[in-house]
Design a protein around this motif. Structure first.
Motif, PDB file in Angstrom:
ATOM      1  N   VAL A   3      39.322  12.418  25.484  1.00 16.79           N
ATOM      2  CA  VAL A   3      37.965  12.949  25.632  1.00 16.79           C
ATOM      3  C   VAL A   3      37.312  12.941  24.254  1.00 16.79           C
ATOM      4  CG1 VAL A   3      36.528  14.873  26.378  1.00 16.79           C
ATOM      5  CG2 VAL A   3      38.720  14.436  27.524  1.00 16.79           C
ATOM      6  N   LEU A   4      36.189  12.273  24.139  1.00 15.30           N
ATOM      7  CA  LEU A   4      35.435  12.212  22.890  1.00 15.30           C
ATOM      8  C   LEU A   4      34.223  13.134  23.006  1.00 15.30           C
ATOM      9  CD1 LEU A   4      35.117  10.706  20.113  1.00 15.30           C
ATOM     10  CD2 LEU A   4      33.596   9.132  21.310  1.00 15.30           C
ATOM     11  N   VAL A   5      34.056  14.012  22.032  1.00 10.76           N
ATOM     12  CA  VAL A   5      32.955  14.970  22.060  1.00 10.76           C
ATOM     13  C   VAL A   5      32.061  14.730  20.851  1.00 10.76           C
ATOM     14  CG1 VAL A   5      32.300  17.401  22.205  1.00 10.76           C
ATOM     15  CG2 VAL A   5      34.518  16.653  23.107  1.00 10.76           C
ATOM     16  N   THR A   6      30.781  14.530  21.092  1.00 12.30           N
ATOM     17  CA  THR A   6      29.844  14.390  19.981  1.00 12.30           C
ATOM     18  C   THR A   6      29.476  15.779  19.481  1.00 12.30           C
ATOM     19  OG1 THR A   6      27.861  14.383  21.391  1.00 12.30           O
ATOM     20  CG2 THR A   6      28.936  12.269  20.987  1.00 12.30           C
ATOM     21  N   VAL A   7      29.562  15.965  18.181  1.00 12.31           N
ATOM     22  CA  VAL A   7      29.327  17.278  17.568  1.00 12.31           C
ATOM     23  C   VAL A   7      28.309  17.124  16.444  1.00 12.31           C
ATOM     24  CG1 VAL A   7      30.375  19.140  16.224  1.00 12.31           C
ATOM     25  CG2 VAL A   7      31.624  18.126  18.136  1.00 12.31           C
ATOM     26  N   LYS A   8      27.370  18.048  16.402  1.00 15.51           N
ATOM     27  CA  LYS A   8      26.340  17.979  15.369  1.00 15.51           C
ATOM     28  C   LYS A   8      26.201  19.316  14.657  1.00 15.51           C
ATOM     29  CE  LYS A   8      21.488  16.742  14.588  1.00 15.51           C
ATOM     30  NZ  LYS A   8      20.198  16.351  15.194  1.00 15.51           N
ATOM     31  N   GLU A   9      26.031  19.242  13.334  1.00 19.17           N
ATOM     32  CA  GLU A   9      25.653  20.431  12.582  1.00 19.17           C
ATOM     33  C   GLU A   9      24.129  20.474  12.533  1.00 19.17           C
ATOM     34  OE1 GLU A   9      27.348  22.122   8.585  1.00 19.17           O
ATOM     35  OE2 GLU A   9      25.630  20.845   8.093  1.00 19.17           O
ATOM     36  N   VAL A  10      23.552  21.603  12.949  1.00 19.98           N
ATOM     37  CA  VAL A  10      22.098  21.725  12.982  1.00 19.98           C
ATOM     38  C   VAL A  10      21.635  22.762  11.967  1.00 19.98           C
ATOM     39  CG1 VAL A  10      21.907  21.031  15.389  1.00 19.98           C
ATOM     40  CG2 VAL A  10      22.192  23.442  14.827  1.00 19.98           C
ATOM     41  N   ALA A  11      20.410  22.605  11.542  1.00 16.20           N
ATOM     42  CA  ALA A  11      19.826  23.557  10.599  1.00 16.20           C
ATOM     43  C   ALA A  11      19.388  24.818  11.332  1.00 16.20           C
ATOM     44  CB  ALA A  11      18.632  22.920   9.887  1.00 16.20           C
ATOM     45  N   THR A  12      19.612  25.960  10.719  1.00 15.89           N
ATOM     46  CA  THR A  12      19.091  27.230  11.218  1.00 15.89           C
ATOM     47  C   THR A  12      18.021  27.704  10.252  1.00 15.89           C
ATOM     48  OG1 THR A  12      20.822  28.471  10.042  1.00 15.89           O
ATOM     49  CG2 THR A  12      21.277  27.813  12.325  1.00 15.89           C
ATOM     50  N   VAL A  13      17.003  28.353  10.789  1.00 18.05           N
ATOM     51  CA  VAL A  13      15.849  28.722   9.984  1.00 18.05           C
ATOM     52  C   VAL A  13      15.625  30.232  10.032  1.00 18.05           C
ATOM     53  CG1 VAL A  13      13.390  28.276   9.565  1.00 18.05           C
ATOM     54  CG2 VAL A  13      14.811  26.512  10.610  1.00 18.05           C
ATOM     55  N   GLU A  14      15.340  30.824   8.888  1.00 19.55           N
ATOM     56  CA  GLU A  14      15.038  32.244   8.836  1.00 19.55           C
ATOM     57  C   GLU A  14      13.693  32.510   9.522  1.00 19.55           C
ATOM     58  OE1 GLU A  14      15.152  33.605   4.827  1.00 19.55           O
ATOM     59  OE2 GLU A  14      17.186  32.858   4.452  1.00 19.55           O
ATOM     60  N   ASP A  15      13.457  33.781   9.869  1.00 19.61           N
ATOM     61  CA  ASP A  15      12.208  34.133  10.546  1.00 19.61           C
ATOM     62  C   ASP A  15      10.994  33.807   9.678  1.00 19.61           C
ATOM     63  OD1 ASP A  15      13.606  35.029  12.721  1.00 19.61           O
ATOM     64  OD2 ASP A  15      13.654  37.112  12.069  1.00 19.61           O
ATOM     65  N   ASP A  55      49.009  15.511  27.355  1.00 22.20           N
ATOM     66  CA  ASP A  55      48.492  14.353  28.083  1.00 22.20           C
ATOM     67  C   ASP A  55      47.014  14.071  27.794  1.00 22.20           C
ATOM     68  OD1 ASP A  55      50.944  13.939  29.430  1.00 22.20           O
ATOM     69  OD2 ASP A  55      50.438  15.550  30.824  1.00 22.20           O
ATOM     70  N   VAL A  56      46.358  14.958  27.056  1.00 25.42           N
ATOM     71  CA  VAL A  56      44.929  14.801  26.764  1.00 25.42           C
ATOM     72  C   VAL A  56      44.703  14.951  25.262  1.00 25.42           C
ATOM     73  CG1 VAL A  56      42.591  15.667  27.156  1.00 25.42           C
ATOM     74  CG2 VAL A  56      44.275  15.707  29.021  1.00 25.42           C
ATOM     75  N   GLU A  57      43.975  14.008  24.695  1.00 23.74           N
ATOM     76  CA  GLU A  57      43.584  14.107  23.290  1.00 23.74           C
ATOM     77  C   GLU A  57      42.078  14.359  23.223  1.00 23.74           C
ATOM     78  OE1 GLU A  57      44.159  11.722  19.072  1.00 23.74           O
ATOM     79  OE2 GLU A  57      43.762  10.566  20.890  1.00 23.74           O
ATOM     80  N   VAL A  58      41.693  15.409  22.507  1.00 20.60           N
ATOM     81  CA  VAL A  58      40.279  15.742  22.318  1.00 20.60           C
ATOM     82  C   VAL A  58      39.884  15.348  20.896  1.00 20.60           C
ATOM     83  CG1 VAL A  58      38.551  17.568  22.267  1.00 20.60           C
ATOM     84  CG2 VAL A  58      40.395  17.635  23.972  1.00 20.60           C
ATOM     85  N   VAL A  59      38.924  14.442  20.800  1.00 18.51           N
ATOM     86  CA  VAL A  59      38.471  13.930  19.509  1.00 18.51           C
ATOM     87  C   VAL A  59      36.976  14.234  19.377  1.00 18.51           C
ATOM     88  CG1 VAL A  59      38.304  11.901  18.019  1.00 18.51           C
ATOM     89  CG2 VAL A  59      40.141  12.057  19.726  1.00 18.51           C
ATOM     90  N   THR A  60      36.569  14.730  18.223  1.00 18.18           N
ATOM     91  CA  THR A  60      35.139  14.949  18.003  1.00 18.18           C
ATOM     92  C   THR A  60      34.607  13.902  17.030  1.00 18.18           C
ATOM     93  OG1 THR A  60      35.289  16.445  16.073  1.00 18.18           O
ATOM     94  CG2 THR A  60      35.530  17.433  18.267  1.00 18.18           C
ATOM     95  N   VAL A  61      33.337  13.584  17.165  1.00 16.29           N
ATOM     96  CA  VAL A  61      32.693  12.655  16.240  1.00 16.29           C
ATOM     97  C   VAL A  61      31.377  13.273  15.779  1.00 16.29           C
ATOM     98  CG1 VAL A  61      31.672  11.388  18.199  1.00 16.29           C
ATOM     99  CG2 VAL A  61      31.739  10.342  15.927  1.00 16.29           C
ATOM    100  N   THR A  62      31.145  13.201  14.472  1.00 15.81           N
ATOM    101  CA  THR A  62      29.961  13.786  13.865  1.00 15.81           C
ATOM    102  C   THR A  62      29.336  12.780  12.916  1.00 15.81           C
ATOM    103  OG1 THR A  62      30.930  15.997  13.941  1.00 15.81           O
ATOM    104  CG2 THR A  62      29.099  15.682  12.422  1.00 15.81           C
ATOM    105  N   ILE A  63      28.025  12.677  12.953  1.00 16.57           N
ATOM    106  CA  ILE A  63      27.291  11.900  11.959  1.00 16.57           C
ATOM    107  C   ILE A  63      26.741  12.908  10.953  1.00 16.57           C
ATOM    108  CG2 ILE A  63      25.405  10.289  11.530  1.00 16.57           C
ATOM    109  CD1 ILE A  63      25.575   9.507  14.507  1.00 16.57           C
ATOM    110  N   GLY A  64      27.272  12.896   9.726  1.00 16.27           N
ATOM    111  CA  GLY A  64      26.819  13.889   8.769  1.00 16.27           C
ATOM    112  C   GLY A  64      27.535  13.795   7.440  1.00 16.27           C
ATOM    113  N   PRO A  65      26.969  14.389   6.388  1.00 13.47           N
ATOM    114  CA  PRO A  65      27.560  14.345   5.058  1.00 13.47           C
ATOM    115  C   PRO A  65      28.756  15.275   4.932  1.00 13.47           C
ATOM    116  CG  PRO A  65      25.615  15.726   5.031  1.00 13.47           C
ATOM    117  CD  PRO A  65      25.695  15.128   6.407  1.00 13.47           C
ATOM    118  N   VAL A 118      33.276  10.916  27.643  1.00 13.76           N
ATOM    119  CA  VAL A 118      32.494  11.340  26.484  1.00 13.76           C
ATOM    120  C   VAL A 118      31.640  12.530  26.903  1.00 13.76           C
ATOM    121  CG1 VAL A 118      30.782  10.698  24.750  1.00 13.76           C
ATOM    122  CG2 VAL A 118      32.403   8.980  25.587  1.00 13.76           C
ATOM    123  N   LEU A 119      31.753  13.621  26.154  1.00 13.13           N
ATOM    124  CA  LEU A 119      30.940  14.806  26.400  1.00 13.13           C
ATOM    125  C   LEU A 119      29.975  14.996  25.230  1.00 13.13           C
ATOM    126  CD1 LEU A 119      33.605  17.356  27.721  1.00 13.13           C
ATOM    127  CD2 LEU A 119      32.203  15.733  29.022  1.00 13.13           C
TER     128      LEU A 119
END
Length: 265
Positions: A3-15, A55-65, A118-119
């Motif tokens: 199972v391949l999971v796409t993972v993203k780091e997102v920006a959080t913004v103060e009020d 029996d299951v491999e979970v792999v994540t993929v991220t586009i990021g620095p 792919v999730l």
């Protein structure tokens, strides 16, 4: 099964924040795991637990620095087996990665990893394109289902029975043949907190870094048609009034506002 999971780091913004040109001043920004991806990770880990972790491999993929590796470790701490981070000088110089660029990069990873499933989160909390998962499915020729809020996997038949949200509160029940891409909606499960043991184990799990050359791509992949031309705070036609205090006090304040607006006259 993989199972391949796409993972993203997102920006959080103060009020309270300030905009400089076409970006929010970095002084007001934080970073976190994308909310929708958190549910996708949990769904993948639950699949592994139900079938058998051997029996299951979970792999994540991220586009990021490199800075986003702490966020990637969150996914590893929650049960993912290994992670892939894609970054390159060409990506560093790109002002904006559109859906086409992300699709090309993720499709190359799918080709290398050959996952059965792919999730992807329905959307990300920053750009909210809501298109990358479905675009990826089209690019790699997988079947797909979007906005999935229930998933029942039959590995022997190679079928995912899903319930997905449509507009107007309507839900659709459908079967999707594997390999497939599913975009996961919040509420499909309850994402777990990373345990101390999971956090320690995450430091020893593989986090591979790949450049565009490693994936058989070149810098032209980031040259999309989408351009960010401006950024501004949305104008509000009216302000909300928040009442604080006891019922008697707030009731009188509400009555005064209603009289001022001419309600009941």
């Amino acid at each position: 099964m993989k199972v391949l999971v796409t993972v993203k780091e997102v920006a959080t913004v103060e009020d309270e924040f300030e905009i400089e040109g076409t970006a929010i001043d970095e002084r007001y920004l934080g970073a976190d795991l994308n909310e929708w991806d958190d549910y996708a990770i949990e769904e993948a880990v639950q699949i592994a637990e139900a079938i058998g972790e051997d029996d299951v491999e979970v792999v994540t993929v991220t586009i990021g620095p490199e800075d986003c590796e702490q966020t990637i470790r969150q996914a590893l701490a929650k049960g993912a087996d290994r992670s892939i981070r894609v970054w390159d000088d060409a990506l560093e110089d790109a002002e904006l990665l559109d859906v086409g660029a992300k699709t090309a990069i993720l499709a190359a990873v799918v080709e290398d990893e050959e996952p059965d499933l792919v999730l992807s989160g329905v959307q990300s909390g920053d750009d909210s394109f809501m298109a990358t998962g479905v675009s990826l499915a089209d690019a790699v020729g997988f079947q797909w289902a979007a906005v999935v809020n229930s998933l029942d996997l039959d590995t022997e038949a190679g079928v995912a029975s899903v319930r997905r949200e449509l507009e107007g509160g309507v839900e659709e029940l459908t079967d999707v043949t594997l390999p497939a891409v599913l975009t996961i909606q919040t509420g499909i499960n309850e994402p777990r907190y990373a345990s101390l043991r999971g956090i320690r184990m995450a430091q020893r799990k593989e986090l591979a870094v790949r450049g565009l050359d490693d994936l058989g791509l070149d810098s032209s992949v980031v040259a999309g048609d989408l351009r960010l031309t401006g950024m501004s705070v949305p104008e509000s036609e009216s302000d909300a009034t928040v009442f604080t205090g006891g019922p008697e006090e707030t009731a009188s304040e509400l009555a005064a506002i209603l009289r001022e607006k001419g309600v009941g006259q």
